[in-house]
Design a protein around this motif. Structure first.
Motif, PDB file in Angstrom:
ATOM      1  N   VAL A   1      47.043  55.139  33.353  1.00 15.99           N
ATOM      2  CA  VAL A   1      46.500  56.498  33.399  1.00 15.99           C
ATOM      3  C   VAL A   1      45.217  56.522  34.235  1.00 15.99           C
ATOM      4  CG1 VAL A   1      45.487  58.350  32.018  1.00 15.99           C
ATOM      5  CG2 VAL A   1      47.514  57.144  31.184  1.00 15.99           C
ATOM      6  N   LYS A   2      44.370  55.507  34.051  1.00 15.42           N
ATOM      7  CA  LYS A   2      43.111  55.435  34.800  1.00 15.42           C
ATOM      8  C   LYS A   2      43.379  55.362  36.302  1.00 15.42           C
ATOM      9  CE  LYS A   2      38.840  52.763  35.251  1.00 15.42           C
ATOM     10  NZ  LYS A   2      38.069  51.584  34.750  1.00 15.42           N
ATOM     11  N   ALA A   3      44.344  54.547  36.697  1.00 12.53           N
ATOM     12  CA  ALA A   3      44.683  54.412  38.115  1.00 12.53           C
ATOM     13  C   ALA A   3      45.253  55.716  38.663  1.00 12.53           C
ATOM     14  CB  ALA A   3      45.672  53.277  38.314  1.00 12.53           C
ATOM     15  N   ALA A   4      46.071  56.393  37.870  1.00 16.36           N
ATOM     16  CA  ALA A   4      46.664  57.663  38.298  1.00 16.36           C
ATOM     17  C   ALA A   4      45.585  58.717  38.533  1.00 16.36           C
ATOM     18  CB  ALA A   4      47.669  58.150  37.265  1.00 16.36           C
ATOM     19  N   ILE A   5      44.618  58.774  37.627  1.00 15.02           N
ATOM     20  CA  ILE A   5      43.521  59.733  37.777  1.00 15.02           C
ATOM     21  C   ILE A   5      42.730  59.432  39.053  1.00 15.02           C
ATOM     22  CG2 ILE A   5      41.320  60.496  36.788  1.00 15.02           C
ATOM     23  CD1 ILE A   5      42.584  60.115  34.028  1.00 15.02           C
ATOM     24  N   GLY A   6      42.524  58.152  39.319  1.00 16.45           N
ATOM     25  CA  GLY A   6      41.819  57.755  40.536  1.00 16.45           C
ATOM     26  C   GLY A   6      42.540  58.220  41.786  1.00 16.45           C
ATOM     27  N   GLN A   7      43.862  58.107  41.788  1.00 18.08           N
ATOM     28  CA  GLN A   7      44.658  58.537  42.941  1.00 18.08           C
ATOM     29  C   GLN A   7      44.610  60.055  43.106  1.00 18.08           C
ATOM     30  OE1 GLN A   7      45.127  56.114  44.853  1.00 18.08           O
ATOM     31  NE2 GLN A   7      47.214  55.369  44.686  1.00 18.08           N
ATOM     32  N   LEU A   8      44.665  60.766  41.987  1.00 16.22           N
ATOM     33  CA  LEU A   8      44.604  62.227  42.032  1.00 16.22           C
ATOM     34  C   LEU A   8      43.266  62.696  42.596  1.00 16.22           C
ATOM     35  CD1 LEU A   8      46.269  63.015  38.606  1.00 16.22           C
ATOM     36  CD2 LEU A   8      47.071  63.854  40.815  1.00 16.22           C
ATOM     37  N   ASN A   9      42.194  62.066  42.126  1.00 15.17           N
ATOM     38  CA  ASN A   9      40.869  62.418  42.631  1.00 15.17           C
ATOM     39  C   ASN A   9      40.763  62.120  44.119  1.00 15.17           C
ATOM     40  OD1 ASN A   9      40.055  63.259  40.105  1.00 15.17           O
ATOM     41  ND2 ASN A   9      39.079  61.313  39.568  1.00 15.17           N
ATOM     42  N   LEU A  10      41.342  60.981  44.525  1.00 22.37           N
ATOM     43  CA  LEU A  10      41.297  60.589  45.932  1.00 22.37           C
ATOM     44  C   LEU A  10      42.066  61.588  46.796  1.00 22.37           C
ATOM     45  CD1 LEU A  10      40.410  58.486  48.021  1.00 22.37           C
ATOM     46  CD2 LEU A  10      42.464  57.156  47.451  1.00 22.37           C
ATOM     47  N   LEU A  11      43.233  62.020  46.313  1.00 17.48           N
ATOM     48  CA  LEU A  11      44.029  62.998  47.042  1.00 17.48           C
ATOM     49  C   LEU A  11      43.268  64.309  47.202  1.00 17.48           C
ATOM     50  CD1 LEU A  11      46.821  63.873  48.257  1.00 17.48           C
ATOM     51  CD2 LEU A  11      47.393  64.686  45.949  1.00 17.48           C
ATOM     52  N   THR A  12      42.701  64.786  46.096  1.00 15.56           N
ATOM     53  CA  THR A  12      41.998  66.072  46.112  1.00 15.56           C
ATOM     54  C   THR A  12      40.758  66.019  46.993  1.00 15.56           C
ATOM     55  OG1 THR A  12      42.785  66.517  43.858  1.00 15.56           O
ATOM     56  CG2 THR A  12      40.961  67.856  44.664  1.00 15.56           C
TER      57      THR A  12
ATOM     58  N   GLY B   1      34.933  78.452  48.391  1.00 13.10           N
ATOM     59  CA  GLY B   1      33.924  77.407  48.432  1.00 13.10           C
ATOM     60  C   GLY B   1      34.127  76.282  47.445  1.00 13.10           C
ATOM     61  N   GLN B   2      35.098  76.423  46.542  1.00 12.78           N
ATOM     62  CA  GLN B   2      35.358  75.410  45.520  1.00 12.78           C
ATOM     63  C   GLN B   2      36.550  74.549  45.917  1.00 12.78           C
ATOM     64  OE1 GLN B   2      33.397  75.004  42.660  1.00 12.78           O
ATOM     65  NE2 GLN B   2      32.085  76.533  43.654  1.00 12.78           N
ATOM     66  N   ARG B   3      36.415  73.241  45.726  1.00 12.94           N
ATOM     67  CA  ARG B   3      37.538  72.347  46.012  1.00 12.94           C
ATOM     68  C   ARG B   3      38.632  72.554  44.979  1.00 12.94           C
ATOM     69  NH1 ARG B   3      35.303  66.989  46.145  1.00 12.94           N
ATOM     70  NH2 ARG B   3      35.010  67.183  48.402  1.00 12.94           N
ATOM     71  N   VAL B   4      39.864  72.686  45.436  1.00 11.12           N
ATOM     72  CA  VAL B   4      40.994  72.916  44.544  1.00 11.12           C
ATOM     73  C   VAL B   4      42.076  71.884  44.826  1.00 11.12           C
ATOM     74  CG1 VAL B   4      40.545  75.394  44.344  1.00 11.12           C
ATOM     75  CG2 VAL B   4      42.042  74.556  46.177  1.00 11.12           C
ATOM     76  N   PHE B   5      43.046  71.804  43.927  1.00 10.13           N
ATOM     77  CA  PHE B   5      44.161  70.891  44.138  1.00 10.13           C
ATOM     78  C   PHE B   5      44.928  71.346  45.362  1.00 10.13           C
ATOM     79  CE2 PHE B   5      48.246  68.825  43.403  1.00 10.13           C
ATOM     80  CZ  PHE B   5      47.828  67.575  42.976  1.00 10.13           C
ATOM     81  N   PRO B   6      45.233  70.439  46.287  1.00 10.93           N
ATOM     82  CA  PRO B   6      45.890  70.846  47.540  1.00 10.93           C
ATOM     83  C   PRO B   6      47.275  71.434  47.307  1.00 10.93           C
ATOM     84  CG  PRO B   6      45.904  68.455  47.310  1.00 10.93           C
ATOM     85  CD  PRO B   6      44.995  68.984  46.242  1.00 10.93           C
ATOM     86  N   THR B   7      47.591  72.458  48.054  1.00 12.99           N
ATOM     87  CA  THR B   7      48.906  73.081  47.977  1.00 12.99           C
ATOM     88  C   THR B   7      49.920  72.213  48.730  1.00 12.99           C
ATOM     89  OG1 THR B   7      48.554  74.340  50.005  1.00 12.99           O
ATOM     90  CG2 THR B   7      47.878  75.383  47.931  1.00 12.99           C
ATOM     91  N   PRO B   8      51.211  72.436  48.494  1.00 11.44           N
ATOM     92  CA  PRO B   8      52.217  71.676  49.251  1.00 11.44           C
ATOM     93  C   PRO B   8      52.029  71.797  50.758  1.00 11.44           C
ATOM     94  CG  PRO B   8      53.253  72.819  47.421  1.00 11.44           C
ATOM     95  CD  PRO B   8      51.836  73.295  47.472  1.00 11.44           C
ATOM     96  N   ASP B   9      51.750  73.014  51.234  1.00 12.91           N
ATOM     97  CA  ASP B   9      51.578  73.214  52.669  1.00 12.91           C
ATOM     98  C   ASP B   9      50.399  72.423  53.215  1.00 12.91           C
ATOM     99  OD1 ASP B   9      53.739  74.907  52.887  1.00 12.91           O
ATOM    100  OD2 ASP B   9      52.574  76.740  52.626  1.00 12.91           O
ATOM    101  N   HIS B  10      49.405  72.191  52.382  1.00 15.46           N
ATOM    102  CA  HIS B  10      48.222  71.452  52.821  1.00 15.46           C
ATOM    103  C   HIS B  10      48.510  69.953  52.917  1.00 15.46           C
ATOM    104  CE1 HIS B  10      43.946  71.884  53.686  1.00 15.46           C
ATOM    105  NE2 HIS B  10      43.731  70.744  53.069  1.00 15.46           N
ATOM    106  N   VAL B  11      49.518  69.504  52.186  1.00 18.72           N
ATOM    107  CA  VAL B  11      49.870  68.078  52.176  1.00 18.72           C
ATOM    108  C   VAL B  11      50.910  67.734  53.226  1.00 18.72           C
ATOM    109  CG1 VAL B  11      50.877  66.220  50.772  1.00 18.72           C
ATOM    110  CG2 VAL B  11      49.248  67.820  49.737  1.00 18.72           C
ATOM    111  N   VAL B  12      51.802  68.686  53.502  1.00 20.24           N
ATOM    112  CA  VAL B  12      52.903  68.434  54.447  1.00 20.24           C
ATOM    113  C   VAL B  12      52.360  67.982  55.804  1.00 20.24           C
ATOM    114  CG1 VAL B  12      54.750  69.510  55.780  1.00 20.24           C
ATOM    115  CG2 VAL B  12      54.504  70.028  53.356  1.00 20.24           C
TER     116      VAL B  12
END
Length: 212
Positions: A83-94, A103-114
């Protein structure tokens, strides 16, 4: 925003709306994400009748996220890691995608990742490709139900059920194939999909709580 008021933890939600007609939908989404409409007492009474030792941490609510896409991405990044590693990856992605809304950082949308270079993620290349495939699919079919994701390489039943549990707040998904849930079920045969219904998702949370 989390706050401590008079010794009690609370969550303060602030939002801006351009159209007041969207208020009802927004409030409904907030209530779903925080699981405010569920009678937790009734849920835990039912699960305790199935297994009196299951409820180790009373009061657990189903933690929702804003979309099935976000839940699916979380599931993909959390495959075969702690779980700790997964959270680290999520934070890194975001942080690396750095998508902003007002102005606020949000979870990237699919279009932003493609089409983005995901080499910064610390995981096998096949898992990065799975995330890209999921983003591409939902970029083209944003409302596609997770049940249809099985055709995507790298997406299995656990990922789909996790996305439904967290992204759609489906209440009755006992993740019996989950490694941690399996550990609990070894000595608790009475905990199964039939007996925990209609609250299998909550049973999953309580199984996890025994190993957190």
């Amino acid at each position: 925003m989390f706050a401590d008021l008079n010794g009690e933890q609370t969550v303060k939600v602030e939002f801006e709306l351009e159209q007041v007609t969207k208020l009802a939908s927004l409030l409904s989404g907030i209530k779903r994400v925080f699981d405010l409409d569920t009678d937790i007492t009734a849920v835990e009474s039912h699960l305790s009748a199935v297994d009196e030792g299951l409820i180790l941490k009373p009061g657990l609510r189903l933690p929702g996220v804003w979309s099935a896409w976000e839940a699916g991405a979380r599931a993909v990044l959390g495959q075969q890691v702690s779980v700790k590693a997964a959270i680290g990856q999520l934070n890194l992605l975001t942080e690396t995608m750095d998508q902003r809304l007002s102005g606020q950082r949000v979870f990237p949308t699919p279009d932003h990742v493609v089409g983005k270079d995901l080499s910064f993620l610390r995981m096998p290349e096949s898992r990065k490709e799975t995330l890209s495939r999921l983003a591409c699919h939902l970029g083209e079919h944003p409302d596609d139900h997770p049940d249809n994701w099985l055709a995507l390489k790298g997406i299995g039943p656990w990922t789909i059920n996790y996305a439904k549990m967290r992204g759609l707040s489906s209440p009755d998904l006992l993740l019996s194939s989950d490694l941690i849930v399996k550990k609990y079920l070894v000595d608790h045969n009475e905990v199964n999909a039939e007996h925990t219904a209609p609250w299998g998702s909550y049973a999953t949370l309580h199984c996890w709580s025994h190993f957190s």
